[in-house]
Design a protein around this motif. Structure first.
Motif, mmCIF file in Angstrom:
data_model
loop_
_atom_site.group_PDB
_atom_site.id
_atom_site.type_symbol
_atom_site.label_atom_id
_atom_site.label_comp_id
_atom_site.label_asym_id
_atom_site.label_seq_id
_atom_site.Cartn_x
_atom_site.Cartn_y
_atom_site.Cartn_z
ATOM 1 N N ASN A 28 0.876 -1.155 0.000
ATOM 2 C CA ASN A 28 0.000 0.000 0.000
ATOM 3 C C ASN A 28 0.917 1.210 0.000
ATOM 4 O OD1 ASN A 28 -2.828 -0.110 -0.038
ATOM 5 N ND2 ASN A 28 -2.855 1.240 1.740
ATOM 6 N N ARG A 63 1.708 5.568 -0.667
ATOM 7 C CA ARG A 63 1.178 6.937 -0.720
ATOM 8 C C ARG A 63 1.347 7.491 -2.127
ATOM 9 N NH1 ARG A 63 3.944 6.405 4.188
ATOM 10 N NH2 ARG A 63 5.911 7.051 3.245
ATOM 11 N N PHE A 67 -8.348 13.745 -0.558
ATOM 12 C CA PHE A 67 -7.229 13.588 0.389
ATOM 13 C C PHE A 67 -6.336 14.821 0.421
ATOM 14 C CE2 PHE A 67 -3.179 12.597 -1.907
ATOM 15 C CZ PHE A 67 -3.650 12.643 -3.211
ATOM 16 N N THR A 111 -8.384 8.330 0.037
ATOM 17 C CA THR A 111 -7.395 7.957 1.053
ATOM 18 C C THR A 111 -5.972 8.451 0.771
ATOM 19 O OG1 THR A 111 -6.769 5.891 -0.057
ATOM 20 C CG2 THR A 111 -8.670 5.802 1.421
ATOM 21 N N GLU A 125 -3.909 6.818 -0.894
ATOM 22 C CA GLU A 125 -3.063 5.620 -1.000
ATOM 23 C C GLU A 125 -3.672 4.640 -1.984
ATOM 24 O OE1 GLU A 125 -2.740 3.824 2.817
ATOM 25 O OE2 GLU A 125 -1.505 5.441 3.636
ATOM 26 N N ILE A 132 -12.027 -0.702 1.274
ATOM 27 C CA ILE A 132 -11.476 0.468 1.978
ATOM 28 C C ILE A 132 -12.418 0.915 3.099
ATOM 29 C CG2 ILE A 132 -11.003 2.935 1.721
ATOM 30 C CD1 ILE A 132 -9.988 2.311 -1.085
#
Lengths: 419, 161
Positions: free
Chosen positions: A26, A28, A55, A150, A152, B158
């Motif tokens: 995962n 960024r 984000f 998010t 990500e 998510i």
């Protein structure tokens, strides 16, 4: 054991201390891109998931470049959806109208994507930014929605294939010809799921415009990303454009590659990819007699000022052959203005060209350059699949700018040496 | 998951322009996209297929553009799953992210004829063909992908975190 540039950038965007091909991570995301075709689905998904705030409004780019200027009512609706979202969330990098350019030419030009970045875009040619020494990859709209929410996204760390290019290219041989040759050699799935890393003395001397053309087409070999080690040419390109810090990563000497492929650039002629795969490549001397109805010069692959200068050099004082539609698409407003100031647009108009506003329309068979049944176009674009630029029984021949310009003049696929 | 259906065979490198041509991308409405599913590969596909059918492809299925409209069109057309020798990577991600079941089988495509009826058992990792004794294996789905499917796609995955 050492790391490749791709592995280093991916790792730098996680909290991991080690990384290896095949591992799911995962990471960024620095910049997330969407356009008028792909963003509406992402926006729908974002809202369905209860998204209230993106984000980081400075790290989202929304570019209305595909079916614009709006080609029909539905396209206008899609643009409206994206515009309203951009306004609602105060998106910094929102481009439309007279500010819009073809996204993969626009983002590097504006300094929005930078070396060392991790960039995702809901557009397959997002891999273009690898030219700057960034990890950049195309994803789907749901991926974009997840990043909007998010910041990500999940990635599988790719294996890397190293391309070592040496030798001085002949006149008229550009980055486009190098990448067409490579795709012809390894096939449209020759780099499936992998990183294509371009190195060697020819690459070190290659101007940024050519690097962008090459990285742009990594996806046509199935690759996850294409990447160039950043160097002085990169620094020169990025320095006047960057408005935030960036980082240069390079591969370790003991980095591990799935494969190393050597290419002698000095032996290459200009290349042409025949229908209907980008891997169906021939040298220009083997092209035979192919009469054309259209020549398209532009796109995220070859719509930069350097391309327009090459085209103008060949078209100056000449005319497109009778019944050949020559379409020139400067990729961004800045490039358009440069071409205007340098007198290139006048050369194109004298040659009988249509000068299109910046748009992806013609390349993907959207609008402003559609082919009828049985028609053939030479194009500086990146795909020649069945129906790509119009009727399912039309044909697209991919080439560099010099071949496209020469072909327009002679009315058949031709080498610039014939002019 | 057990999926049974009649198969439609396509070759290698079926690109997203063939699955859903760009000229129809002025909408993202699944029903509208489904009307043109596979149109440039087989113009009569949507008049001949019936919901529940299975697409079988060769190498590099779904290559080309990142358009999620491609798996959306296939799913909305009622295709239950796609089995191919290999998938292009963006199509692969998109399918798992938005919930279209896809499976890799190296041998199936070359061994069966168009119109054959197959039964795919994802838990067993096998495909059987009606009227044939042979069983074909499908590559195991990575655990993370299984989780995505179990959660109902990426956005729900998510949301659950």
């Amino acid at each position: 054991m050492g790391y490749t540039i791709t592995e280093k950038i991916l790792m730098a965007h996680t909290d991991l201390k080690e990384i290896a091909p095949g591992r799911l991570i995962n990471a960024r995301v620095d910049i997330a891109l969407g356009n008028d075709i792909t963003a509406p689905i992402a926006i729908r998904e974002f809202r369905a998931a209860g998204g209230k705030k993106v984000f980081d409004r400075d790290r989202v780019a929304l570019v209305l470049d595909h079916f614009t200027p709006n080609k029909d009512i539905n396209s206008a609706q899609q643009c409206k959806t994206v515009r309203e979202f951009a306004v609602e969330h105060g998106i910094t990098h929102f481009y439309e109208g007279g500010q819009v350019g073809v996204e993969h030419a626009l983002l590097p030009e504006k300094g929005i994507v930078l070396p060392g970045d991790l960039v995702i875009g809901a557009d397959s040619h997002t891999c273009t930014y690898g030219a700057l020494g960034a990890f950049a990859t195309g994803v789907g709209s749901t991926d974009l929605a997840a990043v909007l929410l998010t910041g990500e996204l999940w990635f599988k760390v790719p294996e890397s294939i190293k391309f070592v290019v040496y030798g001085k290219p002949q006149k008229w041989v550009s980055g486009k010809d190098l990448i067409l040759h490579i795709i012809g050699r390894i096939g449209v799935d020759g780099a499936l799921y992998s990183a294509m890393e371009f190195t060697g003395e020819t690459i070190r001397a290659l101007p940024m415009a050519d690097r962008l053309s090459m990285a742009n087409m990594a996806i046509e070999a199935g690759a996850k990303n294409g990447i160039f080690p950043p160097d002085e040419i990169t620094r020169e390109y990025v320095k006047p454009r960057a408005k935030r810090p960036y980082a240069f990563y390079t591969s370790d000497p003991d980095a591990v590659y799935a494969q190393t492929i050597e290419i002698d650039a000095s032996r290459l002629e200009p290349q042409v990819a025949f229908p209907h795969l980008p891997s169906n490549v021939r040298a220009i001397s083997q092209a035979g007699e192919v009469k054309i109805d259209q020549s398209l010069i532009g796109s995220c692959t070859n719509g930069r000022i350097e391309d327009l200068r090459v085209a103008a050099g060949i078209l100056k004082g000449r005319k497109a052959a009778p019944h050949v539609r020559l379409i020139v698409v400067p990729a961004t407003p800045f490039i358009y203005r440069q071409a205007l100031q340098e007198g290139l647009l006048e050369i194109f108009m004298d040659a009988g060209a249509v000068i299109s506003p910046p748009s992806c329309g013609a390349c993907l068979g959207g609008h402003m350059g559609i082919l009828a049944e049985g028609e053939k176009s030479v194009a500086t674009t990146n795909r020649n699949f069945v129906g790509r630029m119009g009727h399912p029984r039309s044909e697209v021949y991919l080439a560099g700018t010099a071949v496209a310009a020469a072909s327009a003049v002679l009315g058949r696929i031709a080498s610039p040496d014939e002019i | 998951m057990i999926l049974k259906g009649k198969i439609w065979k396509f070759g290698d490198n079926i690109d997203t322009d063939a699955i859903i041509p760009a000229r129809y991308l002025n909408t993202s409405d699944p029903a509208e996209l489904a009307r043109h599913c596979m149109e440039d590969a087989d113009p009569a596909f949507m008049t001949r297929m019936t919901p529940g059918d299975i697409i079988v492809g060769g190498e590099n299925f779904g290559c080309g553009s990142s358009r999620e409209h491609a798996p959306i069109a296939i799913k909305a057309a009622g295709i239950s799953c796609v089995v191919a020798k290999s998938f292009a990577r963006i199509f692969y991600r998109n399918a798992f992210n938005m919930g279209l079941p896809i499976f890799e089988s190296r041998d199936l495509a070359d061994a069966i004829a168009e119109g054959a009826k197959i039964t795919l058992d994802s838990a067993q990792g096998s495909i059987t063909v009606e009227g044939q004794n042979q069983t074909f294996s499908i590559s195991p789905i990575p655990p993370f992908m299984e989780q995505l499917i179990a959660d109902g796609g990426l956005m729900k995955h998510i949301a659950g975190k």
